[in-house]
Design a protein around this motif. Structure first.
Motif, PDB file in Angstrom:
ATOM      1  N   LEU A  21     -78.665  65.956 -41.193  1.00 11.51           N
ATOM      2  CA  LEU A  21     -78.474  66.929 -39.209  1.00 11.51           C
ATOM      3  C   LEU A  21     -77.911  68.380 -39.961  1.00 11.51           C
ATOM      4  CD1 LEU A  21     -77.146  63.737 -38.017  1.00 11.51           C
ATOM      5  CD2 LEU A  21     -79.568  64.454 -37.513  1.00 11.51           C
ATOM      6  N   ASN A  44     -76.459  71.880 -37.701  1.00  9.44           N
ATOM      7  CA  ASN A  44     -75.947  72.411 -36.328  1.00  9.44           C
ATOM      8  C   ASN A  44     -76.751  73.553 -36.378  1.00  9.44           C
ATOM      9  OD1 ASN A  44     -75.396  74.200 -38.175  1.00  9.44           O
ATOM     10  ND2 ASN A  44     -72.870  73.285 -38.225  1.00  9.44           N
ATOM     11  N   ALA A  45     -76.377  73.472 -35.437  1.00 12.49           N
ATOM     12  CA  ALA A  45     -77.538  74.758 -34.719  1.00 12.49           C
ATOM     13  C   ALA A  45     -77.269  76.381 -35.363  1.00 12.49           C
ATOM     14  CB  ALA A  45     -76.969  76.327 -33.616  1.00 12.49           C
ATOM     15  N   ASP A  72     -84.728  68.894 -27.536  1.00 12.24           N
ATOM     16  CA  ASP A  72     -83.969  68.788 -27.943  1.00 12.24           C
ATOM     17  C   ASP A  72     -83.247  68.430 -29.409  1.00 12.24           C
ATOM     18  OD1 ASP A  72     -84.131  68.920 -25.261  1.00 12.24           O
ATOM     19  OD2 ASP A  72     -84.738  67.106 -25.041  1.00 12.24           O
ATOM     20  N   PRO A  73     -82.265  67.975 -29.180  1.00 12.44           N
ATOM     21  CA  PRO A  73     -81.461  67.416 -30.499  1.00 12.44           C
ATOM     22  C   PRO A  73     -81.076  66.883 -30.524  1.00 12.44           C
ATOM     23  CG  PRO A  73     -79.790  69.193 -29.163  1.00 12.44           C
ATOM     24  CD  PRO A  73     -80.247  69.016 -28.083  1.00 12.44           C
ATOM     25  N   ASP A  74     -81.601  65.709 -31.907  1.00 11.43           N
ATOM     26  CA  ASP A  74     -81.963  64.739 -32.329  1.00 11.43           C
ATOM     27  C   ASP A  74     -80.734  63.454 -32.655  1.00 11.43           C
ATOM     28  OD1 ASP A  74     -84.598  64.544 -33.253  1.00 11.43           O
ATOM     29  OD2 ASP A  74     -84.259  65.935 -34.782  1.00 11.43           O
ATOM     30  N   THR A 134     -76.370  64.604 -30.352  1.00 11.05           N
ATOM     31  CA  THR A 134     -75.390  64.859 -29.302  1.00 11.05           C
ATOM     32  C   THR A 134     -74.318  63.791 -28.755  1.00 11.05           C
ATOM     33  OG1 THR A 134     -77.102  65.901 -27.776  1.00 11.05           O
ATOM     34  CG2 THR A 134     -75.163  66.338 -27.303  1.00 11.05           C
ATOM     35  N   ARG A 178     -70.813  68.616 -30.060  1.00 11.55           N
ATOM     36  CA  ARG A 178     -72.008  69.076 -31.010  1.00 11.55           C
ATOM     37  C   ARG A 178     -72.839  68.669 -30.839  1.00 11.55           C
ATOM     38  NH1 ARG A 178     -69.468  67.296 -36.061  1.00 11.55           N
ATOM     39  NH2 ARG A 178     -69.917  65.098 -35.360  1.00 11.55           N
ATOM     40  N   ARG A 179     -74.014  69.427 -31.157  1.00 11.28           N
ATOM     41  CA  ARG A 179     -75.642  69.306 -31.161  1.00 11.28           C
ATOM     42  C   ARG A 179     -76.033  69.608 -32.408  1.00 11.28           C
ATOM     43  NH1 ARG A 179     -74.407  72.537 -26.780  1.00 11.28           N
ATOM     44  NH2 ARG A 179     -75.264  71.798 -24.458  1.00 11.28           N
ATOM     45  N   GLN A 180     -77.412  68.589 -33.011  1.00 11.60           N
ATOM     46  CA  GLN A 180     -77.634  68.430 -34.118  1.00 11.60           C
ATOM     47  C   GLN A 180     -78.733  67.995 -34.221  1.00 11.60           C
ATOM     48  OE1 GLN A 180     -74.216  66.039 -35.819  1.00 11.60           O
ATOM     49  NE2 GLN A 180     -74.069  67.462 -37.961  1.00 11.60           N
ATOM     50  N   TRP A 181     -79.932  68.768 -35.120  1.00 10.68           N
ATOM     51  CA  TRP A 181     -81.249  68.206 -36.063  1.00 10.68           C
ATOM     52  C   TRP A 181     -81.392  67.718 -36.967  1.00 10.68           C
ATOM     53  CZ3 TRP A 181     -78.942  72.267 -32.707  1.00 10.68           C
ATOM     54  CH2 TRP A 181     -79.057  72.645 -31.723  1.00 10.68           C
TER      55      TRP A 181
END
Length: 300
Positions: free
Chosen positions: A138, A140-141, A169-171, A173, A185-188
């Motif tokens: 994962l 972050n931006a 879209d983030p995986d 949130t 907090r958004r993570q991909w």
């Protein structure tokens, strides 16, 4: 390179965006950041519209940097650097120049593509995954931006704010913080970012096709004439194939009645979106089709 009428032809952001499959606003950003991007200098103006020589722009797009190579071939930037650093063994093409203050290396895209076509793709992809890390990691931006070759997370923030549906879209949130100071907090996943980078509009221009634009909504001309409609709704009412083509036409001054917005509406993730009243959009549609007479003069 010898001059020709085609190379000397002057083009604006709209024409560049259409030919090379990117948003015209991104062309403006490339120019604004030309000390870093190396984008060509303006060759002329038409009113307030900047114009560039087509040949200079085409040459710029024909050259690719580490991040663009990584995005197109689905590997990490570290892998591309490894290929070049060990080019005596890998046979990776020589750099043909540099771009920006940081003197980032540039290669001819055709040379890189030809080299890649002659390699064992399975071995190269495995090397890319090894150098790039766990595909389920994962990010972050800021980390995602680094993987894509951006300086910081601002470009991703811009995508999320101004181009809903363009960036994945983030995986994950998570709503964190306190009621007084909440934050998200958004993570991909790494694989999400690399998959998007390989297929995003702009990289597709070199593969001969671009991903299809998101379908526009169905919007009826009937209804409250003062209702505010967003970009995709306006594009649908005006008969454009995509929101991007609408934005391009707007930026070129082809929609004078919509030069000024009528308001702002909340968009995805609470971001602000431009909006116009239904009656103004319909007036612009009538002007475009020649069915009606303009009822107001475009702003000067």
């Amino acid at each position: 390179m010898p001059s020709s009428p085609e190379r000397a032809r002057l083009v604006g952001t709209g024409e560049i965006g259409t030919e090379f499959g990117i948003d015209p606003d991104l062309v403006s950003k490339y120019y604004a950041d030309r000390d870093t991007t190396g984008f060509p200098e303006v060759a002329g103006t038409q009113g307030r519209k900047r114009l560039w020589e087509h040949g200079a722009v085409a040459d710029w797009f024909a050259l690719v940097g580490t991040a663009e190579i990584a995005a197109e071939f689905g590997v990490s930037t570290e892998t591309v650097t490894h290929w070049y650093k060990h080019r005596d063994a890998t046979g990776f093409p020589e750099s043909v120049g540099s771009r920006g203050r940081g003197k980032a290396r540039l290669w001819e895209h055709d040379a890189v593509a030809a080299w890649y076509a002659g390699q064992d793709e399975t071995r190269l992809q495995q090397a890319g995954r090894a150098a790039g890390g766990d595909p389920d990691e994962l990010l972050n931006a800021t980390q995602a931006a680094h993987l894509l070759g951006y300086k910081n997370a601002n470009q991703i923030t811009t995508y999320l704010r101004d181009r809903p549906g363009y960036f994945p879209d983030p995986d994950v949130t998570e709503e964190l913080g306190t009621p007084e100071r909440p934050w998200i907090r958004r993570q991909w996943r790494r694989s999400t970012i690399t998959a998007w980078a390989a297929d995003r509009p702009g990289s597709g221009r070199r593969r001969g096709s671009a991903p299809p634009a998101p379908a526009l909504p169905e919007v009826s001309p009937e209804g409250d004439p003062d209702e505010l409609l967003t970009v995709d709704q306006a594009a649908a009412l005006l008969g454009f194939k995509s929101a991007t083509s609408f934005s391009s036409s707007l930026s070129q001054g082809n929609l004078p009645l919509l030069k000024e917005t009528d308001g702002i509406l909340p968009g995805a993730r609470g971001r602000a979106r431009q909006a116009w009243s239904r009656h103004r959009i319909l007036e612009q549609a009538a002007q475009r089709s020649g069915r009606g007479r303009r009822t107001s003069s475009p702003p000067r």
